[in-house]
Design a protein around this motif. Sequence first.
Motif, PDB file in Angstrom:
ATOM      1  N   LEU A  21      -1.834   0.689   6.323  1.00  0.00           N
ATOM      2  CA  LEU A  21      -2.247  -0.479   5.542  1.00  0.00           C
ATOM      3  C   LEU A  21      -3.567  -0.210   4.833  1.00  0.00           C
ATOM      4  O   LEU A  21      -3.736  -0.533   3.651  1.00  0.00           O
ATOM      5  N   LYS A  22      -4.503   0.413   5.535  1.00  0.00           N
ATOM      6  CA  LYS A  22      -5.801   0.736   4.936  1.00  0.00           C
ATOM      7  C   LYS A  22      -5.627   1.685   3.746  1.00  0.00           C
ATOM      8  O   LYS A  22      -6.227   1.500   2.686  1.00  0.00           O
ATOM      9  N   LEU A  23      -4.787   2.698   3.900  1.00  0.00           N
ATOM     10  CA  LEU A  23      -4.554   3.659   2.814  1.00  0.00           C
ATOM     11  C   LEU A  23      -3.888   2.999   1.610  1.00  0.00           C
ATOM     12  O   LEU A  23      -4.254   3.278   0.475  1.00  0.00           O
ATOM     13  N   TRP A  24      -2.920   2.135   1.860  1.00  0.00           N
ATOM     14  CA  TRP A  24      -2.296   1.425   0.743  1.00  0.00           C
ATOM     15  C   TRP A  24      -3.330   0.565   0.013  1.00  0.00           C
ATOM     16  O   TRP A  24      -3.322   0.489  -1.213  1.00  0.00           O
ATOM     17  N   GLY A  25      -4.232  -0.055   0.766  1.00  0.00           N
ATOM     18  CA  GLY A  25      -5.268  -0.874   0.142  1.00  0.00           C
ATOM     19  C   GLY A  25      -6.245  -0.079  -0.702  1.00  0.00           C
ATOM     20  O   GLY A  25      -6.849  -0.600  -1.634  1.00  0.00           O
ATOM     21  N   GLU A  26      -6.392   1.204  -0.388  1.00  0.00           N
ATOM     22  CA  GLU A  26      -7.300   2.080  -1.130  1.00  0.00           C
ATOM     23  C   GLU A  26      -6.576   2.974  -2.135  1.00  0.00           C
ATOM     24  O   GLU A  26      -7.213   3.757  -2.848  1.00  0.00           O
ATOM     25  N   ALA A  27      -5.257   2.876  -2.199  1.00  0.00           N
ATOM     26  CA  ALA A  27      -4.457   3.810  -2.995  1.00  0.00           C
ATOM     27  C   ALA A  27      -4.836   3.806  -4.473  1.00  0.00           C
ATOM     28  O   ALA A  27      -4.942   4.871  -5.087  1.00  0.00           O
ATOM     29  N   LEU A  31      -5.991   7.221  -6.095  1.00  0.00           N
ATOM     30  CA  LEU A  31      -5.037   7.885  -6.980  1.00  0.00           C
ATOM     31  C   LEU A  31      -5.294   7.634  -8.461  1.00  0.00           C
ATOM     32  O   LEU A  31      -4.715   8.287  -9.314  1.00  0.00           O
ATOM     33  N   GLY A  32      -6.138   6.648  -8.751  1.00  0.00           N
ATOM     34  CA  GLY A  32      -6.448   6.354 -10.147  1.00  0.00           C
ATOM     35  C   GLY A  32      -5.358   5.607 -10.881  1.00  0.00           C
ATOM     36  O   GLY A  32      -5.335   5.605 -12.112  1.00  0.00           O
ATOM     37  N   ARG A  33      -4.474   4.969 -10.141  1.00  0.00           N
ATOM     38  CA  ARG A  33      -3.445   4.142 -10.794  1.00  0.00           C
ATOM     39  C   ARG A  33      -2.974   3.054  -9.849  1.00  0.00           C
ATOM     40  O   ARG A  33      -3.026   3.195  -8.631  1.00  0.00           O
ATOM     41  N   ASP A  34      -2.533   1.970 -10.426  1.00  0.00           N
ATOM     42  CA  ASP A  34      -2.043   0.834  -9.666  1.00  0.00           C
ATOM     43  C   ASP A  34      -0.672   1.185  -9.082  1.00  0.00           C
ATOM     44  O   ASP A  34       0.243   1.546  -9.815  1.00  0.00           O
ATOM     45  N   VAL A  35      -0.545   1.105  -7.767  1.00  0.00           N
ATOM     46  CA  VAL A  35       0.735   1.363  -7.110  1.00  0.00           C
ATOM     47  C   VAL A  35       1.363   0.048  -6.633  1.00  0.00           C
ATOM     48  O   VAL A  35       2.262   0.040  -5.802  1.00  0.00           O
ATOM     49  N   GLU A  36       0.861  -1.043  -7.184  1.00  0.00           N
ATOM     50  CA  GLU A  36       1.384  -2.386  -6.952  1.00  0.00           C
ATOM     51  C   GLU A  36       1.337  -2.815  -5.487  1.00  0.00           C
ATOM     52  O   GLU A  36       2.209  -3.537  -5.017  1.00  0.00           O
ATOM     53  N   PHE A  37       0.306  -2.389  -4.760  1.00  0.00           N
ATOM     54  CA  PHE A  37       0.122  -2.914  -3.415  1.00  0.00           C
ATOM     55  C   PHE A  37      -0.425  -4.324  -3.535  1.00  0.00           C
ATOM     56  O   PHE A  37      -1.407  -4.568  -4.234  1.00  0.00           O
ATOM     57  N   ARG A  38       0.216  -5.244  -2.848  1.00  0.00           N
ATOM     58  CA  ARG A  38      -0.218  -6.627  -2.828  1.00  0.00           C
ATOM     59  C   ARG A  38      -0.178  -7.119  -1.387  1.00  0.00           C
ATOM     60  O   ARG A  38       0.866  -7.046  -0.728  1.00  0.00           O
ATOM     61  N   ALA A  39      -1.294  -7.605  -0.889  1.00  0.00           N
ATOM     62  CA  ALA A  39      -1.373  -8.157   0.470  1.00  0.00           C
ATOM     63  C   ALA A  39      -0.920  -9.607   0.419  1.00  0.00           C
ATOM     64  O   ALA A  39      -1.729 -10.527   0.376  1.00  0.00           O
ATOM     65  N   THR A  40       0.376  -9.811   0.399  1.00  0.00           N
ATOM     66  CA  THR A  40       0.952 -11.146   0.297  1.00  0.00           C
ATOM     67  C   THR A  40       1.277 -11.746   1.657  1.00  0.00           C
ATOM     68  O   THR A  40       1.643 -12.906   1.752  1.00  0.00           O
ATOM     69  N   GLY A  41       1.159 -10.940   2.704  1.00  0.00           N
ATOM     70  CA  GLY A  41       1.453 -11.410   4.049  1.00  0.00           C
ATOM     71  C   GLY A  41       2.883 -11.098   4.463  1.00  0.00           C
ATOM     72  O   GLY A  41       3.722 -10.714   3.648  1.00  0.00           O
ATOM     73  N   HIS A  42       3.119 -11.249   5.747  1.00  0.00           N
ATOM     74  CA  HIS A  42       4.450 -11.011   6.316  1.00  0.00           C
ATOM     75  C   HIS A  42       4.726 -12.110   7.319  1.00  0.00           C
ATOM     76  O   HIS A  42       3.922 -12.372   8.213  1.00  0.00           O
ATOM     77  N   LEU A 104       6.061   4.114  -7.613  1.00  0.00           N
ATOM     78  CA  LEU A 104       4.789   4.447  -8.258  1.00  0.00           C
ATOM     79  C   LEU A 104       3.937   5.355  -7.391  1.00  0.00           C
ATOM     80  O   LEU A 104       3.258   6.234  -7.908  1.00  0.00           O
ATOM     81  N   ILE A 105       3.952   5.138  -6.080  1.00  0.00           N
ATOM     82  CA  ILE A 105       3.068   5.943  -5.234  1.00  0.00           C
ATOM     83  C   ILE A 105       3.604   7.357  -5.027  1.00  0.00           C
ATOM     84  O   ILE A 105       2.825   8.301  -4.922  1.00  0.00           O
ATOM     85  N   ALA A 106       4.916   7.516  -4.978  1.00  0.00           N
ATOM     86  CA  ALA A 106       5.476   8.845  -4.729  1.00  0.00           C
ATOM     87  C   ALA A 106       5.037   9.870  -5.797  1.00  0.00           C
ATOM     88  O   ALA A 106       4.524  10.935  -5.466  1.00  0.00           O
ATOM     89  N   PRO A 107       5.189   9.572  -7.080  1.00  0.00           N
ATOM     90  CA  PRO A 107       4.731  10.560  -8.071  1.00  0.00           C
ATOM     91  C   PRO A 107       3.213  10.666  -8.163  1.00  0.00           C
ATOM     92  O   PRO A 107       2.683  11.723  -8.528  1.00  0.00           O
TER      93      PRO A 107
END
Length: 108
Positions: A21-27, A31-42, A104-107
Amino acid sequence: FGNIRRTGRHLSQLPLAHRSLKLWGEAEKMLGRDVEFRATGHIRLIFDGGSLADMRAYAQAARPLGLELEELGPREIRSRFPGLGPAAIAASFSPHDGSGNPRLIAPA
């Protein structure tokens, strides 16, 4: 599929899930690009008393490992998530979990 959640994981997996979760928040920054991580909750809906007891036991066991879950009653569920049906008797909600775009994050 892009879900970044800690809720429902085996307790031994929580340290890795927290790190993820921390890495996704810093991605985006890393990485210099938006990977569309959104903390919308679960949210996890509960439909019977046995599952409610299990949810509460899990929340109590997960708290010392850094996972704080909100317990929602029927009124709170309908208020915050009006599109959900009326059958749930409770829910657990983890506000910091969310989703990202694996395409988006894979490439990146």
